[in-house]
Scaffold this motif. Structure first.
Motif, PDB file in Angstrom:
ATOM      1  N   PHE A  45      57.691  12.047  50.259  1.00 21.45           N
ATOM      2  CA  PHE A  45      57.374  13.357  50.841  1.00 21.45           C
ATOM      3  C   PHE A  45      56.518  14.185  49.885  1.00 21.45           C
ATOM      4  CE2 PHE A  45      58.220  17.847  51.554  1.00 21.45           C
ATOM      5  CZ  PHE A  45      57.990  17.967  52.910  1.00 21.45           C
ATOM      6  N   ALA A  46      56.850  14.119  48.583  1.00 19.65           N
ATOM      7  CA  ALA A  46      56.090  14.880  47.591  1.00 19.65           C
ATOM      8  C   ALA A  46      54.652  14.384  47.490  1.00 19.65           C
ATOM      9  CB  ALA A  46      56.776  14.781  46.224  1.00 19.65           C
ATOM     10  N   LYS A  47      54.462  13.074  47.617  1.00 17.64           N
ATOM     11  CA  LYS A  47      53.110  12.515  47.542  1.00 17.64           C
ATOM     12  C   LYS A  47      52.285  12.892  48.761  1.00 17.64           C
ATOM     13  CE  LYS A  47      53.880   8.437  44.652  1.00 17.64           C
ATOM     14  NZ  LYS A  47      53.897   6.954  44.619  1.00 17.64           N
ATOM     15  N   THR A  80      61.997  24.668  35.244  1.00 18.37           N
ATOM     16  CA  THR A  80      63.395  24.213  35.287  1.00 18.37           C
ATOM     17  C   THR A  80      63.483  22.721  35.545  1.00 18.37           C
ATOM     18  OG1 THR A  80      64.130  26.372  36.113  1.00 18.37           O
ATOM     19  CG2 THR A  80      65.609  24.500  36.456  1.00 18.37           C
ATOM     20  N   GLN A  81      62.700  22.241  36.515  1.00 15.32           N
ATOM     21  CA  GLN A  81      62.740  20.820  36.862  1.00 15.32           C
ATOM     22  C   GLN A  81      62.227  19.939  35.727  1.00 15.32           C
ATOM     23  OE1 GLN A  81      64.102  19.366  39.488  1.00 15.32           O
ATOM     24  NE2 GLN A  81      64.711  21.301  40.395  1.00 15.32           N
ATOM     25  N   ILE A  82      61.156  20.357  35.076  1.00 12.03           N
ATOM     26  CA  ILE A  82      60.609  19.572  33.964  1.00 12.03           C
ATOM     27  C   ILE A  82      61.589  19.554  32.798  1.00 12.03           C
ATOM     28  CG2 ILE A  82      58.768  19.481  32.237  1.00 12.03           C
ATOM     29  CD1 ILE A  82      56.858  20.524  34.379  1.00 12.03           C
ATOM     30  N   VAL A 140      55.878  13.382  40.224  1.00 16.61           N
ATOM     31  CA  VAL A 140      54.974  13.467  41.381  1.00 16.61           C
ATOM     32  C   VAL A 140      54.892  14.881  41.932  1.00 16.61           C
ATOM     33  CG1 VAL A 140      54.669  12.707  43.783  1.00 16.61           C
ATOM     34  CG2 VAL A 140      55.274  11.042  42.009  1.00 16.61           C
ATOM     35  N   ARG A 141      56.019  15.564  42.015  1.00 13.53           N
ATOM     36  CA  ARG A 141      56.087  16.880  42.663  1.00 13.53           C
ATOM     37  C   ARG A 141      55.555  18.005  41.781  1.00 13.53           C
ATOM     38  NH1 ARG A 141      55.855  20.908  44.926  1.00 13.53           N
ATOM     39  NH2 ARG A 141      57.222  21.860  46.467  1.00 13.53           N
ATOM     40  N   TYR A 142      55.804  17.922  40.464  1.00 12.48           N
ATOM     41  CA  TYR A 142      55.518  19.074  39.611  1.00 12.48           C
ATOM     42  C   TYR A 142      54.542  18.817  38.473  1.00 12.48           C
ATOM     43  CZ  TYR A 142      59.667  20.813  41.973  1.00 12.48           C
ATOM     44  OH  TYR A 142      60.571  21.200  42.925  1.00 12.48           O
ATOM     45  N   GLU A 143      54.243  17.559  38.164  1.00 13.67           N
ATOM     46  CA  GLU A 143      53.397  17.295  36.993  1.00 13.67           C
ATOM     47  C   GLU A 143      52.062  16.652  37.336  1.00 13.67           C
ATOM     48  OE1 GLU A 143      56.906  16.826  33.642  1.00 13.67           O
ATOM     49  OE2 GLU A 143      55.798  15.053  34.245  1.00 13.67           O
ATOM     50  N   GLU A 144      51.980  15.929  38.457  1.00 11.14           N
ATOM     51  CA  GLU A 144      50.710  15.276  38.792  1.00 11.14           C
ATOM     52  C   GLU A 144      49.773  16.247  39.501  1.00 11.14           C
ATOM     53  OE1 GLU A 144      51.488  11.694  40.948  1.00 11.14           O
ATOM     54  OE2 GLU A 144      52.037  10.567  39.143  1.00 11.14           O
TER      55      GLU A 144
END
Length: 295
Positions: free
Chosen positions: A24-26, A96-98, A291-295
């Motif tokens: 879904f993130a991609k 927060t996620q990272i 995928v969701r927050y760094e790419e």
């Protein structure tokens, strides 16, 4: 049996859901198409139903100007405020996620991966497993220290429940394995002495031999039993080769069907299955954040 199957189904569902999140993130833009289509359809429907009113409104240029100015100011203010709030929240969520990935997930993943793919390959039936970091032995043994440190501080509050449950289950499975291994080790010596007394009228009481014999029985059926016990049996006497071969064959055959040893094999399999599931779940969670927050 049903409980074990249900546990596997729950773990599979959790891991599958994480990989669906990555997908879904991609391709998140694909999932927004239905929403955009609905918005366009509703807008066109509104224009169709109110077209005459809109035309009449545009004939009054003064009113149009005033309404346009007010509407523009209101919409601009709303979007500006919403944008600021959204950007702020997104930045906090990203950070927060990272951070969670770096100080929780990667720490656990690296430890479990090393234990599963290196330590347990060299030492498949360890007699010693610890839940804290200590000095390693010559033959490395598993040390599950990361989860204990995380549970001891605020990182535990950030750990998703699905991951915490799986790691707690892993700890339970490891402790069950250790109990089964201790029992199986005692059994290997009992079986050995029973056969030695019946076939050769001797007995072996070497301290610490149980773990060594257990590894031989579980890993290599071609081992030489009397080499492993160093011929240290009592009373000391020479045994002919025929008796030695008979003792060894009986020992291997009886150990292969012994309930305590079979239980140890099953407990080890449960432990490794849970560990593989934890590694797979952590890999999916790390990949999702990348995928969701760094790419």
């Amino acid at each position: 049996m049903i409980k074990a199957i249900w546990k596997k189904i729950k773990i599979w569902c959790v891991i599958h859901f994480e990989y669906r999140k990555i997908s879904f993130a991609k391709d998140k833009w694909i999932h927004s198409i239905p929403v955009l289509t609905l918005c366009i359809f509703l807008s066109l429907k509104f224009l169709e139903n109110n077209w005459e009113r809109i035309i009449a409104l545009y004939e009054n240029t003064t009113l149009v100007g005033v309404l346009g100015t007010l509407l523009g100011a209101v919409i601009g203010g709303i979007f500006s405020l919403a944008g600021s709030i959204s950007v702020g929240r997104h930045q906090i969520k990203v950070q927060t996620q990272i951070r969670r990935k770096n100080v929780i997930y990667k720490l656990l993943y690296d430890e479990l991966y090393d234990i599963h793919n290196h330590i347990l390959v060299e030492n498949p039936y360890p007699a010693r497993i610890e839940f804290e970091s200590k000095q390693q032995t010559i033959t490395k043994h598993p040390q599950y220290a990361a989860w204990g440190r995380i549970k001891a501080d605020s990182r535990y509050l950030e750990t998703p429940k699905k991951l915490a449950n799986l790691l707690d289950q892993l700890e339970v499975d490891v402790r069950e394995y250790l109990k089964a291994r201790e029992k199986a080790g005692t059994t290997t010596m009992l079986v050995l002495n029973e056969i030695l007394e019946q076939e050769a009228d001797v007995k072996c009481n070497i301290v610490g031999l149980d773990g060594r014999l257990l590894r031989c029985v579980l890993s290599d059926c071609s081992f030489d039993l009397f080499e492993e016990i160093h011929h240290l049996y009592e009373p000391r006497k020479d045994l002919d080769e025929e008796i030695k071969q008979k003792v060894q064959k009986r020992y291997i055959d009886e150990c292969s069907v012994n309930g305590d040893i079979i239980d140890l094999v099953n407990k080890r399999k449960e432990w490794l299955n849970t560990e593989e599931s934890a590694i797979a779940l952590l890999a999916a969670m790390i990949r999702y954040i990348i995928v969701r927050y760094e790419e």
